[in-house]
Scaffold this motif. Sequence first.
Motif, PDB file in Angstrom:
ATOM      1  N   ALA A 185       0.820  -1.215  -0.134  1.00  0.00           N
ATOM      2  CA  ALA A 185      -0.176  -0.152  -0.124  1.00  0.00           C
ATOM      3  C   ALA A 185       0.711   1.180   0.006  1.00  0.00           C
ATOM      4  O   ALA A 185       0.516   2.136  -0.705  1.00  0.00           O
ATOM      5  CB  ALA A 185      -1.002  -0.067   1.067  1.00  0.00           C
ATOM      6  N   ALA A 186       1.846   1.165   0.607  1.00  0.00           N
ATOM      7  CA  ALA A 186       2.804   2.292   0.718  1.00  0.00           C
ATOM      8  C   ALA A 186       3.384   2.623  -0.578  1.00  0.00           C
ATOM      9  O   ALA A 186       3.629   3.909  -1.142  1.00  0.00           O
ATOM     10  CB  ALA A 186       4.054   1.997   1.750  1.00  0.00           C
ATOM     11  N   LEU A 187       3.671   1.493  -1.500  1.00  0.00           N
ATOM     12  CA  LEU A 187       4.214   1.783  -2.829  1.00  0.00           C
ATOM     13  C   LEU A 187       3.067   2.419  -3.997  1.00  0.00           C
ATOM     14  O   LEU A 187       3.388   2.877  -4.810  1.00  0.00           O
ATOM     15  CB  LEU A 187       4.592   0.434  -3.512  1.00  0.00           C
ATOM     16  N   THR A 188       1.787   2.329  -3.411  1.00  0.00           N
ATOM     17  CA  THR A 188       0.750   2.813  -4.376  1.00  0.00           C
ATOM     18  C   THR A 188       1.171   4.244  -4.524  1.00  0.00           C
ATOM     19  O   THR A 188       0.775   4.726  -5.621  1.00  0.00           O
ATOM     20  CB  THR A 188      -0.698   2.340  -3.816  1.00  0.00           C
ATOM     21  N   GLY A 189       1.083   4.947  -3.398  1.00  0.00           N
ATOM     22  CA  GLY A 189       1.203   6.332  -3.519  1.00  0.00           C
ATOM     23  C   GLY A 189       2.550   6.826  -4.276  1.00  0.00           C
ATOM     24  O   GLY A 189       2.278   7.792  -5.231  1.00  0.00           O
ATOM     25  N   THR A 190       3.762   6.214  -4.279  1.00  0.00           N
ATOM     26  CA  THR A 190       4.851   6.550  -5.237  1.00  0.00           C
ATOM     27  C   THR A 190       4.668   6.217  -6.644  1.00  0.00           C
ATOM     28  O   THR A 190       4.951   7.030  -7.454  1.00  0.00           O
ATOM     29  CB  THR A 190       6.099   5.923  -4.759  1.00  0.00           C
ATOM     30  N   HIS A 191       3.887   5.174  -6.898  1.00  0.00           N
ATOM     31  CA  HIS A 191       3.310   5.007  -8.463  1.00  0.00           C
ATOM     32  C   HIS A 191       2.481   5.713  -8.706  1.00  0.00           C
ATOM     33  O   HIS A 191       2.637   6.244 -10.019  1.00  0.00           O
ATOM     34  CB  HIS A 191       2.817   3.357  -8.365  1.00  0.00           C
ATOM     35  N   ASP A 192       1.450   6.329  -8.095  1.00  0.00           N
ATOM     36  CA  ASP A 192       0.668   7.308  -8.435  1.00  0.00           C
ATOM     37  C   ASP A 192       1.207   8.604  -8.860  1.00  0.00           C
ATOM     38  O   ASP A 192       0.806   9.054  -9.661  1.00  0.00           O
ATOM     39  CB  ASP A 192      -0.612   7.727  -7.154  1.00  0.00           C
ATOM     40  N   ASP A 193       2.254   8.848  -7.988  1.00  0.00           N
ATOM     41  CA  ASP A 193       2.792  10.384  -8.270  1.00  0.00           C
ATOM     42  C   ASP A 193       3.638  10.241  -9.472  1.00  0.00           C
ATOM     43  O   ASP A 193       3.694  11.332 -10.113  1.00  0.00           O
ATOM     44  CB  ASP A 193       3.645  10.541  -6.845  1.00  0.00           C
ATOM     45  N   SER A 194       4.290   9.174  -9.597  1.00  0.00           N
ATOM     46  CA  SER A 194       5.587   8.923 -10.754  1.00  0.00           C
ATOM     47  C   SER A 194       4.501   8.852 -12.034  1.00  0.00           C
ATOM     48  O   SER A 194       4.975   9.622 -13.017  1.00  0.00           O
ATOM     49  CB  SER A 194       6.238   7.879 -10.708  1.00  0.00           C
ATOM     50  N   PHE A 195       3.341   8.270 -12.119  1.00  0.00           N
ATOM     51  CA  PHE A 195       2.557   8.335 -13.258  1.00  0.00           C
ATOM     52  C   PHE A 195       1.897   9.627 -13.657  1.00  0.00           C
ATOM     53  O   PHE A 195       1.635  10.177 -14.803  1.00  0.00           O
ATOM     54  CB  PHE A 195       1.465   7.212 -13.261  1.00  0.00           C
ATOM     55  N   SER A 196       1.523  10.336 -12.441  1.00  0.00           N
ATOM     56  CA  SER A 196       1.185  11.656 -12.674  1.00  0.00           C
ATOM     57  C   SER A 196       1.941  12.690 -13.180  1.00  0.00           C
ATOM     58  O   SER A 196       1.816  13.462 -14.202  1.00  0.00           O
ATOM     59  CB  SER A 196       0.586  12.365 -11.313  1.00  0.00           C
ATOM     60  N   GLN A 197       3.433  12.572 -12.886  1.00  0.00           N
ATOM     61  CA  GLN A 197       4.413  13.257 -13.382  1.00  0.00           C
ATOM     62  C   GLN A 197       4.617  13.016 -14.631  1.00  0.00           C
ATOM     63  O   GLN A 197       4.787  13.836 -15.807  1.00  0.00           O
ATOM     64  CB  GLN A 197       5.537  13.176 -12.466  1.00  0.00           C
ATOM     65  N   TYR A 198       4.611  11.809 -15.095  1.00  0.00           N
ATOM     66  CA  TYR A 198       4.886  11.357 -16.407  1.00  0.00           C
ATOM     67  C   TYR A 198       3.924  11.779 -17.600  1.00  0.00           C
ATOM     68  O   TYR A 198       4.078  12.396 -18.508  1.00  0.00           O
ATOM     69  CB  TYR A 198       4.975   9.636 -16.471  1.00  0.00           C
ATOM     70  N   PHE A 199       2.465  11.886 -17.049  1.00  0.00           N
ATOM     71  CA  PHE A 199       1.426  12.278 -18.026  1.00  0.00           C
ATOM     72  C   PHE A 199       1.411  13.916 -17.883  1.00  0.00           C
ATOM     73  O   PHE A 199       1.082  14.504 -19.118  1.00  0.00           O
ATOM     74  CB  PHE A 199       0.011  11.865 -17.506  1.00  0.00           C
ATOM     75  N   ARG A 200       1.955  14.816 -17.188  1.00  0.00           N
ATOM     76  CA  ARG A 200       2.067  16.059 -16.788  1.00  0.00           C
ATOM     77  C   ARG A 200       3.110  16.412 -18.138  1.00  0.00           C
ATOM     78  O   ARG A 200       2.832  17.523 -18.609  1.00  0.00           O
ATOM     79  CB  ARG A 200       2.167  16.562 -15.648  1.00  0.00           C
ATOM     80  N   CYS A 201       4.168  15.587 -18.210  1.00  0.00           N
ATOM     81  CA  CYS A 201       5.240  15.880 -19.123  1.00  0.00           C
ATOM     82  C   CYS A 201       4.832  15.644 -20.454  1.00  0.00           C
ATOM     83  O   CYS A 201       5.204  16.454 -21.488  1.00  0.00           O
ATOM     84  CB  CYS A 201       6.481  14.903 -18.854  1.00  0.00           C
ATOM     85  N   LEU A 202       3.681  14.670 -20.725  1.00  0.00           N
ATOM     86  CA  LEU A 202       3.109  14.588 -22.013  1.00  0.00           C
ATOM     87  C   LEU A 202       2.044  15.551 -22.353  1.00  0.00           C
ATOM     88  O   LEU A 202       1.363  15.604 -23.366  1.00  0.00           O
ATOM     89  CB  LEU A 202       2.549  13.273 -22.008  1.00  0.00           C
ATOM     90  N   GLY A 203       1.762  16.299 -21.506  1.00  0.00           N
ATOM     91  CA  GLY A 203       0.627  17.624 -21.547  1.00  0.00           C
ATOM     92  C   GLY A 203      -0.669  17.241 -21.040  1.00  0.00           C
ATOM     93  O   GLY A 203      -1.418  17.996 -21.396  1.00  0.00           O
ATOM     94  N   TYR A 204      -0.732  16.281 -20.515  1.00  0.00           N
ATOM     95  CA  TYR A 204      -1.995  15.774 -19.937  1.00  0.00           C
ATOM     96  C   TYR A 204      -2.268  16.464 -18.526  1.00  0.00           C
ATOM     97  O   TYR A 204      -1.349  16.416 -17.749  1.00  0.00           O
ATOM     98  CB  TYR A 204      -2.210  14.201 -19.852  1.00  0.00           C
ATOM     99  N   LYS A 205      -3.350  16.678 -18.137  1.00  0.00           N
ATOM    100  CA  LYS A 205      -3.898  17.336 -16.788  1.00  0.00           C
ATOM    101  C   LYS A 205      -4.078  16.043 -16.003  1.00  0.00           C
ATOM    102  O   LYS A 205      -4.691  15.236 -16.280  1.00  0.00           O
ATOM    103  CB  LYS A 205      -5.237  18.070 -16.938  1.00  0.00           C
ATOM    104  N   SER A 206      -3.419  16.050 -14.739  1.00  0.00           N
ATOM    105  CA  SER A 206      -3.493  15.119 -13.982  1.00  0.00           C
ATOM    106  C   SER A 206      -3.859  15.772 -12.455  1.00  0.00           C
ATOM    107  O   SER A 206      -3.551  16.748 -12.374  1.00  0.00           O
ATOM    108  CB  SER A 206      -2.271  14.139 -13.906  1.00  0.00           C
TER     109      SER A 206
END
Length: 127
Positions: free
Chosen positions: A105-126
């Motif tokens: 469960a602790a790892l889920t937050g880090t994955h959520d944040d890293s995917f969010s940053q990745y999609f922001r770099c692609l120009g998507y709103k997260s």
Amino acid sequence: MATFLDGINITLRGIGQVIFANNPLAGLIILVAIFIDSPWLGICGLLGAIASTVTAILLKLNVGAIRNGVLGFNGTLVGLALGTFGTWGNGNGNPLWAFAIIVLAALTGTHDDSFSQYFRCLGYKSF
């Protein structure tokens, strides 16, 4: 810094996000219903929500996402999923399942944040 009452609010919002309700009352109703059905699953779901939320706070991830429970709902789902496969039938919960819930469960937050940053770099709103 989040106070204890803020922590309860954030955790219940994370549980409520499982049904897409950003409301601590919805989270409380869901948690009570789970505890009525199976105390073991209630403990596991709550443990997952707390582990993912505390990890997100300690890592100083997106404050808005934390306050809305977005980083807590995956931890809740991890806790419920692993709790379903944990042994409770003989009257004892297995502490190894609880440890696995905390770690995963602790790892889920880090994955959520890293995917969010990745999609922001692609120009998507997260979040």
